[in-house]
Motif scaffolding. Structure first.
Motif, PDB file in Angstrom:
ATOM      1  N   GLN A   1       0.833  -1.200   0.000  1.00 54.40           N
ATOM      2  CA  GLN A   1       0.000   0.000   0.000  1.00 54.40           C
ATOM      3  C   GLN A   1       0.870   1.252   0.000  1.00 54.40           C
ATOM      4  N   HIS A   2       1.967   1.209   0.759  1.00 54.78           N
ATOM      5  CA  HIS A   2       2.863   2.366   0.817  1.00 54.78           C
ATOM      6  C   HIS A   2       3.599   2.560  -0.503  1.00 54.78           C
ATOM      7  N   GLU A   3       4.089   1.463  -1.083  1.00 51.51           N
ATOM      8  CA  GLU A   3       4.907   1.564  -2.292  1.00 51.51           C
ATOM      9  C   GLU A   3       4.088   1.921  -3.521  1.00 51.51           C
ATOM     10  N   ILE A   4       2.806   1.551  -3.534  1.00 50.26           N
ATOM     11  CA  ILE A   4       1.997   1.810  -4.728  1.00 50.26           C
ATOM     12  C   ILE A   4       1.234   3.118  -4.615  1.00 50.26           C
ATOM     13  N   LYS A   5       0.769   3.455  -3.427  1.00 47.31           N
ATOM     14  CA  LYS A   5      -0.089   4.634  -3.311  1.00 47.31           C
ATOM     15  C   LYS A   5       0.666   5.923  -3.590  1.00 47.31           C
ATOM     16  N   ASN A   6       1.929   6.025  -3.150  1.00 53.15           N
ATOM     17  CA  ASN A   6       2.680   7.256  -3.397  1.00 53.15           C
ATOM     18  C   ASN A   6       2.878   7.511  -4.890  1.00 53.15           C
ATOM     19  N   PRO A   7       3.386   6.541  -5.678  1.00 52.43           N
ATOM     20  CA  PRO A   7       3.477   6.797  -7.127  1.00 52.43           C
ATOM     21  C   PRO A   7       2.109   7.027  -7.762  1.00 52.43           C
ATOM     22  N   LEU A   8       1.077   6.364  -7.246  1.00 47.26           N
ATOM     23  CA  LEU A   8      -0.254   6.528  -7.813  1.00 47.26           C
ATOM     24  C   LEU A   8      -0.782   7.945  -7.559  1.00 47.26           C
ATOM     25  N   SER A   9      -0.489   8.494  -6.393  1.00 49.97           N
ATOM     26  CA  SER A   9      -0.909   9.869  -6.097  1.00 49.97           C
ATOM     27  C   SER A   9      -0.203  10.852  -7.020  1.00 49.97           C
ATOM     28  N   ALA A  10       1.110  10.621  -7.233  1.00 51.93           N
ATOM     29  CA  ALA A  10       1.848  11.495  -8.155  1.00 51.93           C
ATOM     30  C   ALA A  10       1.313  11.366  -9.574  1.00 51.93           C
ATOM     31  N   LEU A  11       0.984  10.146  -9.981  1.00 53.40           N
ATOM     32  CA  LEU A  11       0.429   9.941 -11.315  1.00 53.40           C
ATOM     33  C   LEU A  11      -0.905  10.647 -11.466  1.00 53.40           C
ATOM     34  N   SER A  12      -1.758  10.561 -10.454  1.00 52.81           N
ATOM     35  CA  SER A  12      -3.058  11.219 -10.501  1.00 52.81           C
ATOM     36  C   SER A  12      -2.906  12.729 -10.609  1.00 52.81           C
ATOM     37  N   LEU A  13      -1.932  13.297  -9.863  1.00 52.92           N
ATOM     38  CA  LEU A  13      -1.711  14.738  -9.911  1.00 52.92           C
ATOM     39  C   LEU A  13      -1.248  15.180 -11.300  1.00 52.92           C
ATOM     40  N   HIS A  14      -0.322  14.440 -11.890  1.00 48.27           N
ATOM     41  CA  HIS A  14       0.188  14.827 -13.199  1.00 48.27           C
ATOM     42  C   HIS A  14      -0.859  14.637 -14.287  1.00 48.27           C
ATOM     43  N   VAL A  15      -1.712  13.649 -14.147  1.00 51.82           N
ATOM     44  CA  VAL A  15      -2.784  13.482 -15.127  1.00 51.82           C
ATOM     45  C   VAL A  15      -3.758  14.652 -15.037  1.00 51.82           C
ATOM     46  N   GLN A  16      -4.016  15.113 -13.819  1.00 51.17           N
ATOM     47  CA  GLN A  16      -4.906  16.260 -13.650  1.00 51.17           C
ATOM     48  C   GLN A  16      -4.291  17.517 -14.251  1.00 51.17           C
ATOM     49  N   LEU A  17      -2.974  17.694 -14.032  1.00 53.47           N
ATOM     50  CA  LEU A  17      -2.279  18.857 -14.633  1.00 53.47           C
ATOM     51  C   LEU A  17      -2.301  18.759 -16.150  1.00 53.47           C
ATOM     52  N   LEU A  18      -2.103  17.554 -16.679  1.00 55.55           N
ATOM     53  CA  LEU A  18      -2.142  17.378 -18.122  1.00 55.55           C
ATOM     54  C   LEU A  18      -3.517  17.684 -18.675  1.00 55.55           C
ATOM     55  N   ASP A  19      -4.537  17.260 -17.956  1.00 56.55           N
ATOM     56  CA  ASP A  19      -5.909  17.528 -18.386  1.00 56.55           C
ATOM     57  C   ASP A  19      -6.185  19.032 -18.418  1.00 56.55           C
ATOM     58  N   GLU A  20      -5.707  19.754 -17.392  1.00 59.10           N
ATOM     59  CA  GLU A  20      -5.910  21.198 -17.358  1.00 59.10           C
ATOM     60  C   GLU A  20      -5.149  21.895 -18.471  1.00 59.10           C
ATOM     61  N   ALA A  21      -3.945  21.381 -18.796  1.00 59.86           N
ATOM     62  CA  ALA A  21      -3.144  21.996 -19.865  1.00 59.86           C
ATOM     63  C   ALA A  21      -3.776  21.783 -21.231  1.00 59.86           C
ATOM     64  N   LEU A  22      -4.495  20.699 -21.382  1.00 55.80           N
ATOM     65  CA  LEU A  22      -5.100  20.415 -22.685  1.00 55.80           C
ATOM     66  C   LEU A  22      -6.456  21.075 -22.862  1.00 55.80           C
ATOM     67  N   VAL A  23      -6.954  21.703 -21.801  1.00 58.58           N
ATOM     68  CA  VAL A  23      -8.273  22.329 -21.909  1.00 58.58           C
ATOM     69  C   VAL A  23      -8.264  23.449 -22.953  1.00 58.58           C
ATOM     70  N   SER A  24      -7.167  24.234 -22.951  1.00 60.11           N
ATOM     71  CA  SER A  24      -7.085  25.377 -23.887  1.00 60.11           C
ATOM     72  C   SER A  24      -6.751  24.949 -25.303  1.00 60.11           C
ATOM     73  N   GLN A  25      -6.451  23.699 -25.503  1.00 63.76           N
ATOM     74  CA  GLN A  25      -6.088  23.219 -26.831  1.00 63.76           C
ATOM     75  C   GLN A  25      -7.191  22.297 -27.371  1.00 63.76           C
ATOM     76  N   ALA A  26      -7.265  22.317 -28.633  1.00 53.92           N
ATOM     77  CA  ALA A  26      -8.267  21.454 -29.280  1.00 53.92           C
ATOM     78  C   ALA A  26      -7.728  20.044 -29.346  1.00 53.92           C
ATOM     79  N   THR A  27      -8.333  19.157 -28.648  1.00 49.18           N
ATOM     80  CA  THR A  27      -7.908  17.749 -28.654  1.00 49.18           C
ATOM     81  C   THR A  27      -9.023  16.889 -29.225  1.00 49.18           C
TER      82      THR A  27
END
Length: 452
Positions: A242-268
């Motif tokens: 749980q410790h080894e997987i949740k930390n990378p998973l939290s970072a992955l979730s954060l970066h996916v959210q940032l990527l989603d916000e960055a693509l909002v202004s672009q036509a995808t």
């Protein structure tokens, strides 16, 4: 084998009395023979005295007086008759005592067999039933007179008994601990059978002795112990994962959210949006799995307070009735008539156990049925029963039903029953199931903390 605690004539004393009676009868016969002989001689002397001259009468009369010993023999005869009568009386008494002792031993043997918790039946060399105790009739589900019937009369479900009986007759060696499963009132029952040769006191083979006992509870206990062995090292492993997987998973979730916000202004395109949606969904699913794993692996003791299980069951029934109505499932609540005591438990965890078992039962009845939730007191324990009328759990899945992440459905994580088992175990209770073609019953047994 069986001792009867009353005063009885021993076998040696019986033989002694018999010998005395024989000797007394022999003495009586000899005495009668001597008496008859003396009578005959006295008649001869009397005839001689009539024909003797006067000079010889004195000697003849002296001989006649000696022959009057007959009166003494008569006394001996009477004594012999009395001794014989006493000996015969003692012999009859010994015989009656022996008969009574034999009857009492037979009665005691019958009482012992009738009181045994396991079935015992005997057969002759041709595998014909010669006796069976009441518990055997109950366990084998027999009806009517079965003595003097072939062993095959016990039915197809108990074919193993005929097999081990034939094996013992053929190889002259006992067979022990053969388990087989039967279905009783829609639920499986595990029986353990054994067979050995039946011999008399001279070691001559008379047939076989078959014993059968119900080991359903023992088998459930063994399964429970195996589950606990599998769980022994799972706690530390779960915490590390749980410790080894949740930390990378939290970072992955954060970066996916940032990527989603960055693509909002672009036509995808729709393809990119769909891939991002899949990533979000899978991250949520993994997070849910990890949280369940964390809850399961948690070693902390649950908080305890007074919990009224009857009230919890009523609340659960109100909560699930709308969903049950959509599935055409009837919900029945069966509570004991007397007031039931509370238990010391974690109320949130107890609600979770009840809800998981109820939802599991609803999922087993997609085409409708009856869901029964009961609560009753058994000594110092409370038993919760959650019963469905589904098609039961397949044999190949029953040993794994409480394993983490084991599920036969496409939806769900397979942690529901594993969490139930862990929570119940943390509360010093047990959870078991009985399943068959007519449905499944989960039984949760929890200790009562009686207040002084």
């Amino acid at each position: 084998m069986f001792q009867v605690y009353e005063t009885r004539v021993s076998r040696g004393f019986q033989l002694a009395i018999g010998g005395l009676a024989i000797l007394s009868l022999t003495g009586l016969i000899v005495t009668l023979w001597i008496l008859a002989d003396f009578q005959h001689e006295q008649e001869i002397v009397a005839r001689i005295i009539r024909d003797l001259p006067d000079s010889d009468l004195a000697v003849a009369r002296e001989l006649a007086v000696e022959l009057r010993f007959q009166s003494q023999l008569s006394i001996l005869l009477v004594l012999n008759i009395l001794a014989t009568a006493v000996a015969l009386a003692l012999l009859v008494r010994a015989y009656l005592n022996s008969e009574r002792s034999l009857r009492e031993v037979k009665v005691m043997a019958s009482d012992v067999l009738a009181s045994m918790d396991q079935g015992v039946l005997t057969t002759d060399r041709d595998e014909v039933i010669t006796s069976i105790n009441p518990r055997g009739i109950e366990l084998l589900g027999l009806q009517g007179q079965v003595v003097d019937q072939p062993l095959s009369v016990v039915g197809i479900e108990h074919t193993l008994l005929s097999v081990i009986c034939s094996h013992v007759n053929a190889h002259h060696s006992p067979v022990r601990d053969c388990d087989y499963t039967i279905t009783t009132q829609g639920h499986e029952q595990t029986l353990r059978a054994g067979c050995s040769l039946l011999r008399n006191e001279k070691q001559a083979e008379l047939g076989t002795v078959i014993h059968v006992r119900d080991v359903t509870e023992r088998v459930l206990m063994e399964q429970r112990l195996r589950r606990m062995e599998r769980y022994a090292g799972l706690g530390s492993l779960a915490t590390g994962l749980q410790h080894e997987i949740k930390n990378p998973l939290s970072a992955l979730s954060l970066h996916v959210q940032l990527l989603d916000e960055a693509l909002v202004s672009q036509a995808t395109g729709e393809e990119v949006d769909e891939m991002l949606g899949v990533i979000h969904t899978e991250i949520k699913r993994l997070t849910s799995v990890l949280e369940g794993f964390r809850d399961y692996a948690s070693m902390s003791e649950p908080g305890r307070s007074d919990v009224d299980l009857a009230a919890s069951i009523k609340k659960l029934a109100r909560f699930i009735r709308p969903q049950a109505a959509q599935q055409q499932v009837k919900v029945e609540v069966k509570l004991a008539e007397e007031s039931l005591p509370t238990i010391k438990a974690d109320p949130v965890h107890m609600d979770q156990v009840l809800l998981n078992l109820a939802l599991n039962a609803l999922q087993a009845m997609p085409d409708g049925g009856t869901l029964s939730i009961g609560l009753q007191k058994e000594g110092e324990w409370l038993r919760i029963k959650v019963t469905d009328t589904g098609r039961g759990i397949p044999v190949e899945y029953r040993d794994r039903i409480f394993d983490p992440y084991f599920t036969t459905r496409n939806e769900g994580t397979g942690m529901g029953l594993a969490l139930c088992e862990k929570i119940v175990r943390q509360h010093d209770g047990t959870i078991d199931l009985k399943t068959g073609a007519e449905g499944t019953t989960f039984s949760v047994i929890l200790p009562i903390d009686e207040k002084p």
